[in-house]
Scaffold this motif. Structure first.
Motif, PDB file in Angstrom:
ATOM      1  N   ARG A  87      12.534   5.301 -16.826  1.00 22.43           N
ATOM      2  CA  ARG A  87      13.911   4.939 -17.187  1.00 22.43           C
ATOM      3  C   ARG A  87      14.207   5.246 -18.655  1.00 22.43           C
ATOM      4  NH1 ARG A  87      14.066  -1.162 -17.613  1.00 22.43           N
ATOM      5  NH2 ARG A  87      12.848  -0.546 -19.462  1.00 22.43           N
ATOM      6  N   ASP A  88      13.303   4.845 -19.515  1.00 23.25           N
ATOM      7  CA  ASP A  88      13.558   4.967 -20.946  1.00 23.25           C
ATOM      8  C   ASP A  88      13.673   6.421 -21.398  1.00 23.25           C
ATOM      9  OD1 ASP A  88      13.499   2.230 -21.017  1.00 23.25           O
ATOM     10  OD2 ASP A  88      11.453   2.077 -21.815  1.00 23.25           O
ATOM     11  N   LYS A  89      12.963   7.321 -20.733  1.00 31.38           N
ATOM     12  CA  LYS A  89      13.051   8.743 -21.096  1.00 31.38           C
ATOM     13  C   LYS A  89      14.464   9.280 -20.883  1.00 31.38           C
ATOM     14  CE  LYS A  89       8.288   9.606 -19.572  1.00 31.38           C
ATOM     15  NZ  LYS A  89       7.461  10.265 -18.530  1.00 31.38           N
ATOM     16  N   HIS A  90      15.167   8.715 -19.911  1.00 33.54           N
ATOM     17  CA  HIS A  90      16.469   9.250 -19.520  1.00 33.54           C
ATOM     18  C   HIS A  90      17.619   8.725 -20.366  1.00 33.54           C
ATOM     19  CE1 HIS A  90      15.701  11.466 -15.672  1.00 33.54           C
ATOM     20  NE2 HIS A  90      14.546  10.839 -15.806  1.00 33.54           N
ATOM     21  N   LYS A  91      17.375   7.735 -21.201  1.00 35.16           N
ATOM     22  CA  LYS A  91      18.481   7.171 -21.985  1.00 35.16           C
ATOM     23  C   LYS A  91      19.103   8.193 -22.913  1.00 35.16           C
ATOM     24  CE  LYS A  91      16.958   2.358 -21.692  1.00 35.16           C
ATOM     25  NZ  LYS A  91      16.462   1.159 -22.426  1.00 35.16           N
ATOM     26  N   ALA A  92      18.294   9.113 -23.424  1.00 37.63           N
ATOM     27  CA  ALA A  92      18.839  10.164 -24.297  1.00 37.63           C
ATOM     28  C   ALA A  92      19.829  11.041 -23.539  1.00 37.63           C
ATOM     29  CB  ALA A  92      17.703  11.017 -24.861  1.00 37.63           C
ATOM     30  N   VAL A  93      19.579  11.250 -22.250  1.00 43.41           N
ATOM     31  CA  VAL A  93      20.451  12.096 -21.431  1.00 43.41           C
ATOM     32  C   VAL A  93      21.822  11.444 -21.261  1.00 43.41           C
ATOM     33  CG1 VAL A  93      20.751  13.200 -19.186  1.00 43.41           C
ATOM     34  CG2 VAL A  93      18.473  13.076 -20.227  1.00 43.41           C
ATOM     35  N   THR A  94      21.821  10.197 -20.837  1.00 40.14           N
ATOM     36  CA  THR A  94      23.096   9.520 -20.589  1.00 40.14           C
ATOM     37  C   THR A  94      23.869   9.301 -21.885  1.00 40.14           C
ATOM     38  OG1 THR A  94      22.031   7.337 -20.671  1.00 40.14           O
ATOM     39  CG2 THR A  94      22.207   8.399 -18.520  1.00 40.14           C
ATOM     40  N   GLU A  95      23.159   9.035 -22.969  1.00 43.25           N
ATOM     41  CA  GLU A  95      23.837   8.850 -24.254  1.00 43.25           C
ATOM     42  C   GLU A  95      24.511  10.144 -24.704  1.00 43.25           C
ATOM     43  OE1 GLU A  95      20.744   7.417 -26.767  1.00 43.25           O
ATOM     44  OE2 GLU A  95      20.715   5.402 -25.867  1.00 43.25           O
ATOM     45  N   ALA A  96      23.835  11.281 -24.489  1.00 40.83           N
ATOM     46  CA  ALA A  96      24.412  12.569 -24.881  1.00 40.83           C
ATOM     47  C   ALA A  96      25.671  12.870 -24.077  1.00 40.83           C
ATOM     48  CB  ALA A  96      23.375  13.676 -24.691  1.00 40.83           C
ATOM     49  N   VAL A  97      25.651  12.554 -22.792  1.00 42.87           N
ATOM     50  CA  VAL A  97      26.812  12.807 -21.937  1.00 42.87           C
ATOM     51  C   VAL A  97      27.960  11.870 -22.288  1.00 42.87           C
ATOM     52  CG1 VAL A  97      27.662  12.683 -19.552  1.00 42.87           C
ATOM     53  CG2 VAL A  97      25.459  13.767 -20.041  1.00 42.87           C
ATOM     54  N   HIS A  98      27.658  10.601 -22.479  1.00 44.26           N
ATOM     55  CA  HIS A  98      28.714   9.635 -22.790  1.00 44.26           C
ATOM     56  C   HIS A  98      29.326   9.893 -24.166  1.00 44.26           C
ATOM     57  CE1 HIS A  98      26.706   6.754 -19.700  1.00 44.26           C
ATOM     58  NE2 HIS A  98      27.538   7.598 -19.128  1.00 44.26           N
ATOM     59  N   ALA A  99      28.532  10.436 -25.081  1.00 44.29           N
ATOM     60  CA  ALA A  99      29.054  10.775 -26.402  1.00 44.29           C
ATOM     61  C   ALA A  99      30.123  11.868 -26.320  1.00 44.29           C
ATOM     62  CB  ALA A  99      27.922  11.231 -27.321  1.00 44.29           C
ATOM     63  N   GLU A 100      30.096  12.632 -25.238  1.00 48.10           N
ATOM     64  CA  GLU A 100      31.077  13.692 -25.028  1.00 48.10           C
ATOM     65  C   GLU A 100      32.149  13.272 -24.023  1.00 48.10           C
ATOM     66  OE1 GLU A 100      31.094  16.170 -26.890  1.00 48.10           O
ATOM     67  OE2 GLU A 100      29.059  16.188 -27.714  1.00 48.10           O
ATOM     68  N   ASP A 101      32.265  11.961 -23.775  1.00 48.90           N
ATOM     69  CA  ASP A 101      33.258  11.421 -22.848  1.00 48.90           C
ATOM     70  C   ASP A 101      33.049  11.950 -21.426  1.00 48.90           C
ATOM     71  OD1 ASP A 101      35.476   9.846 -22.137  1.00 48.90           O
ATOM     72  OD2 ASP A 101      36.852  11.549 -22.339  1.00 48.90           O
ATOM     73  N   GLY A 102      31.772  12.098 -21.054  1.00 50.35           N
ATOM     74  CA  GLY A 102      31.452  12.568 -19.722  1.00 50.35           C
ATOM     75  C   GLY A 102      30.860  11.484 -18.854  1.00 50.35           C
ATOM     76  N   ARG A 103      30.718  11.781 -17.588  1.00 46.57           N
ATOM     77  CA  ARG A 103      30.059  10.895 -16.629  1.00 46.57           C
ATOM     78  C   ARG A 103      28.946  11.679 -15.942  1.00 46.57           C
ATOM     79  NH1 ARG A 103      33.160   6.233 -15.217  1.00 46.57           N
ATOM     80  NH2 ARG A 103      35.327   6.330 -15.918  1.00 46.57           N
ATOM     81  N   ILE A 104      27.853  10.978 -15.627  1.00 46.55           N
ATOM     82  CA  ILE A 104      26.709  11.660 -15.033  1.00 46.55           C
ATOM     83  C   ILE A 104      26.030  10.773 -13.998  1.00 46.55           C
ATOM     84  CG2 ILE A 104      25.189  10.906 -16.927  1.00 46.55           C
ATOM     85  CD1 ILE A 104      23.699  13.631 -16.530  1.00 46.55           C
ATOM     86  N   ALA A 105      25.642  11.387 -12.883  1.00 51.57           N
ATOM     87  CA  ALA A 105      24.892  10.710 -11.824  1.00 51.57           C
ATOM     88  C   ALA A 105      23.512  11.355 -11.724  1.00 51.57           C
ATOM     89  CB  ALA A 105      25.627  10.822 -10.492  1.00 51.57           C
ATOM     90  N   MET A 106      22.530  10.564 -11.369  1.00 52.67           N
ATOM     91  CA  MET A 106      21.172  11.071 -11.173  1.00 52.67           C
ATOM     92  C   MET A 106      20.938  11.301  -9.688  1.00 52.67           C
ATOM     93  SD  MET A 106      17.497   9.321 -12.025  1.00 52.67           S
ATOM     94  CE  MET A 106      17.340   8.586 -10.386  1.00 52.67           C
ATOM     95  N   GLN A 107      20.489  12.472  -9.333  1.00 55.66           N
ATOM     96  CA  GLN A 107      20.186  12.718  -7.923  1.00 55.66           C
ATOM     97  C   GLN A 107      18.814  12.159  -7.577  1.00 55.66           C
ATOM     98  OE1 GLN A 107      18.847  16.463  -5.824  1.00 55.66           O
ATOM     99  NE2 GLN A 107      20.998  16.503  -5.238  1.00 55.66           N
ATOM    100  N   ILE A 108      18.757  11.372  -6.510  1.00 51.21           N
ATOM    101  CA  ILE A 108      17.486  10.862  -5.988  1.00 51.21           C
ATOM    102  C   ILE A 108      17.093  11.745  -4.808  1.00 51.21           C
ATOM    103  CG2 ILE A 108      16.230   8.860  -5.146  1.00 51.21           C
ATOM    104  CD1 ILE A 108      18.417   7.081  -6.256  1.00 51.21           C
ATOM    105  N   LEU A 109      15.978  12.422  -4.964  1.00 52.56           N
ATOM    106  CA  LEU A 109      15.535  13.384  -3.959  1.00 52.56           C
ATOM    107  C   LEU A 109      14.102  13.080  -3.549  1.00 52.56           C
ATOM    108  CD1 LEU A 109      15.984  17.232  -3.984  1.00 52.56           C
ATOM    109  CD2 LEU A 109      13.736  16.262  -3.616  1.00 52.56           C
ATOM    110  N   HIS A 110      13.908  12.835  -2.280  1.00 56.21           N
ATOM    111  CA  HIS A 110      12.564  12.685  -1.717  1.00 56.21           C
ATOM    112  C   HIS A 110      12.285  13.930  -0.893  1.00 56.21           C
ATOM    113  CE1 HIS A 110       9.069  11.247   0.394  1.00 56.21           C
ATOM    114  NE2 HIS A 110       9.153  10.033  -0.150  1.00 56.21           N
TER     115      HIS A 110
END
Length: 731
Positions: A87-110
């Motif tokens: 989880r903690d590794k991904h915080k940089a990803v969501t912060e970068a997207v939100h800083a640009e006024d974006g929205r992002i979903a994570m795909q869960i793939l098995h």
């Protein structure tokens, strides 16, 4: 500013109005290799990648597939989201997207039985046609645990800052495996009747909604056209869609084809928006937004789809590799400035299946945003540097535009009347019309970036030295390799250049010498039943015409009525109704290996199958004896044959054009630094991916005046480990 594409830029309400997306564009999921690359405990490169796409205006982004547990990983070291550390590794990803006024979903793939590791699982112990292991069947309690893992993964994604998740229920992965009777032979409540087999995805969506609340975005990727024997019927797909909506999904996204399907779904062979008709069948059957996908690479196509009611939303994945600013450019009405995805698969899907980081043939910055930013150029250097690029083929175009973008005074010399080099032949091949878009993009950039383009201008080393250039990049390209066997100078023998440029009227019986990429292109060109070669017009900007879709479906045996299980045409029709070439063609190679073995990993089979559909004769282990008035004398596996052909087209490779380079190296004085790139550096096979990559990277580091490892792409650590594990297993 958005009036040109009003439907694309109409906001979209989700979750009964609790969430509003700013436009109808979804960046679809694709594995980039960045999901596994951490630095300082975070996914910095992945953050930069998605941050750039959010900055470019995408309404909603979806990551590459992330597994909910170890068993679900596609490969041994593939990404997962199952622990707080993940989880903690991904915080940089969501912060970068939100800083640009974006929205992002994570795909869960098995991955289920598609996994490339030895702890693969599935609903039943049935090996898939494309896997190396037989999966372990999940027990009833294992199924419950797996559902819990999906939910836990979604919860961790929410804690990491993701706005939602996409549940991957298509392309033949675990959820698909539960849904179809071909892969699910269970007799418990998770198998048997269709209502039991779809319980697995329904429970996953229902429990994620319960755990994450009403504001969380839940996308379900539903396989609407399996394209495999034993796939779902349309009635079953509709039922599943309604149940998924009732379970709490926000959006139903379209999935097309299992990975084992032998029908192209995202390559250039597919007409633009070629599967939007599938999604349209679901419109009005559910009340939540429905998203369509595959080969939507320009805003005009997206607008047509939305305006005509094919979908509520459009998913584009690789087009955002080609141009992260596609949506913002569309908003400004700047279609000419869009770097268009050509659907080649060479640097994206091929890389992914080879364990490499994904990038883009027409945009090498994709996936390498952080590395290519690490070569800053000083203002003093910009002021003091004059760059000349000789040759306006793919390598030269990329280098000239990239140098100009970095502030260098740049001149581009081309001895011919047009830019493009080998692209001017490639764009004439049926199925490669998208190269028109690439040339349109480079032409636009040359003008906008201030490149001094000098056409019909052959230059010498003396000219370049006299002009005072500090850096000269030689991208002088290739020439066809000459062959030498008895009769190679016969009037029947012609070069592929003459054929593709329309200088020769080719007869009805043709032999092609050489079965590399060019040989296959020439075979496609000459065997096309509609005679589409030599067009001077690119693809239509909007949704493909019905005639193009019908021709595609006819060739690949797709049931456009969608009345058959899996969406495949009836077998009797598939066997009896072939598409034939207007010529009898022999495609020949000297090697003993499979014809076309060195073509792209994810597209080579398409080219081979297409030529088989057209009746092209592919021969290997051929010795070329002579050409005379009787025809082409050859030996095949030691047996003599005479091919009664009108023409023999030589596609026997290329040689580098290095005359300028040799003269530059012979100089004994001068401060000008010379570089050699593209086909003129290595002409083993035409490789636009390498050429554009070299030109782009050279511009990024041209101040270092060295060619050494500039062009080597870094190999992720997880790839090195994976390769070692694979070698150990094979041993």
């Amino acid at each position: 500013m958005a009036t040109k594409f009003p439907h694309l830029f109409k906001p979209l309400e989700l979750n009964k109005g609790r969430v509003v997306l700013k436009n109808r564009a979804l960046m679809g999921s694709m594995h980039t290799g960045l999901e596994e690359e951490t630095k300082n405990g975070s996914l910095e490169a992945m953050a930069e990648f998605y941050g750039a796409r959010a900055r470019g205006g995408v309404g909603l982004l979806v990551t590459g597939g992330i597994s909910p547990n170890n068993a679900g990983r596609v490969t041994y070291m593939a990404a997962k989201m199952s622990t707080p550390s993940d989880r903690d590794k991904h915080k940089a990803v969501t912060e970068a997207v939100h800083a640009e006024d974006g929205r992002i979903a994570m795909q869960i793939l098995h991955s289920g039985r598609y996994a490339y590791h030895h702890w693969a699982v599935g609903p039943s112990p049935l090996k898939s046609p494309i896997s190396m292991v037989t999966p372990k069947a999940l027990s009833s309690s294992d199924v419950e645990d797996t559902i819990d893992d999906f939910v836990r993964s979604a919860e961790l994604a929410g804690e990491a800052g993701y706005d939602g998740v996409e549940v991957m229920g298509s392309e033949g992965y675990l959820i698909n495996q539960f849904i179809t009777a071909e892969a699910n032979k269970r007799s418990d409540k998770w198998g048997g009747a269709y209502e039991n087999r779809i319980r697995f995805p329904i429970e996953i969506v229902r429990r994620i909604r319960e755990a994450l609340g009403p504001d969380f975005i839940v996308i379900y990727r539903l396989s609407m056209l399996d394209l495999v024997q034993g796939g779902s019927t349309w009635e079953e797909i509709e039922l599943l869609a309604r149940e998924i909506e009732a379970a709490g999904a926000s959006i139903i996204n379209t999935g097309i084809g299992w990975h084992q399907a032998r029908i192209p779904t995202i390559a250039t062979a597919v007409p633009r928006g070629g599967f939007a008709w599938v999604t349209k069948n679901l419109m009005g059957k559910v009340d939540i937004p429905v998203c369509t996908t595959n080969r939507i690479n320009m805003p005009s196509t997206a607008e047509d789809i939305l305006r005509e009611g094919y979908a509520d939303m459009v998913s584009m994945a690789r087009p955002f590799l080609a141009d992260p600013n596609l949506i913002e450019k569309a908003r400004q009405g700047d279609e000419a400035g869009i770097n268009t995805c050509i659907g080649c698969n060479q640097a994206c899907l091929d890389h992914a299946f080879q364990g490499k980081r994904a990038s883009c043939l027409v945009n090498p910055f994709a996936g390498y945003e952080t590395e290519l930013k690490l070569a800053p150029i000083s203002d003093d250097l910009r002021k003091s540097s004059k760059v000349a690029v000789v040759g306006a083929g793919p390598a030269g175009l990329a280098c000239a535009v990239s140098c100009a973008e970095r502030g260098f005074e740049t001149t581009l010399f081309e001895k011919d009347a047009d830019i493009g080099g080998q692209f001017n032949m490639a764009k004439r091949i049926p199925g490669k019309e998208e190269f028109f878009e690439t040339l349109r993009y480079f032409s636009t950039q040359i003008h906008r970036k201030g490149v001094d383009l000098q056409l019909n201008r052959a230059v010498s080393i003396e000219d370049l030295d006299a002009a005072g250039y500090t850096h000269v990049v030689l991208a002088t390209g290739v020439a066809p390799r000459q062959v030498s066997f008895p009769g190679s100078d016969h009037s029947k023998v012609v070069s592929y250049v003459d054929v593709l440029c329309g200088k020769v009227k080719v007869g009805k019986r043709v032999a092609i010498v050489g079965a590399g990429g060019i040989g296959f292109d020439v075979a496609e060109f000459l065997s096309d039943p509609e005679g589409k070669g030599l067009t001077e017009k690119g693809p239509d900007p909007g949704l493909a015409k019905p005639s193009a879709l019908e021709a595609f479906a006819h060739e690949w045996k797709i049931d456009l009525s969608n009345s058959t299980r899996g969406g495949l045409a009836p077998s009797d029709e598939a066997e009896s109704d072939q598409t034939h070439s207007p010529r009898e063609i022999f495609l020949l190679q000297r090697g003993k290996h499979k014809v076309g073995a060195n073509l792209g990993k994810t597209t080579g089979w398409i080219h081979r199958t297409s030529l088989r559909h057209r009746g092209v004769n592919m021969l290997r282990n051929v010795k070329y004896v002579k050409v005379d008035d009787d025809g082409f004398h050859i030996q095949v596996k030691g047996k003599d044959q005479v091919l009664d052909v009108d023409h023999v087209v030589i596609c026997a490779g290329q040689v580098a054009q290095r005359a300028l380079w040799d003269k530059a190296q012979a100089k004994t004085s001068g401060d000008t630094k010379y570089f050699l790139i593209g086909g003129s550096q290595e002409a083993s096979e035409l490789d636009a991916k390498r050429a554009i990559d070299q030109g782009t990277r050279l511009a990024a580091v041209i101040e270092t005046a060295r060619t050494g490892d500039v062009f080597n792409q870094p190999v992720p650590l997880f790839v090195k480990i994976f390769e070692k594990v694979q070698s150990f297993i094979k041993a």
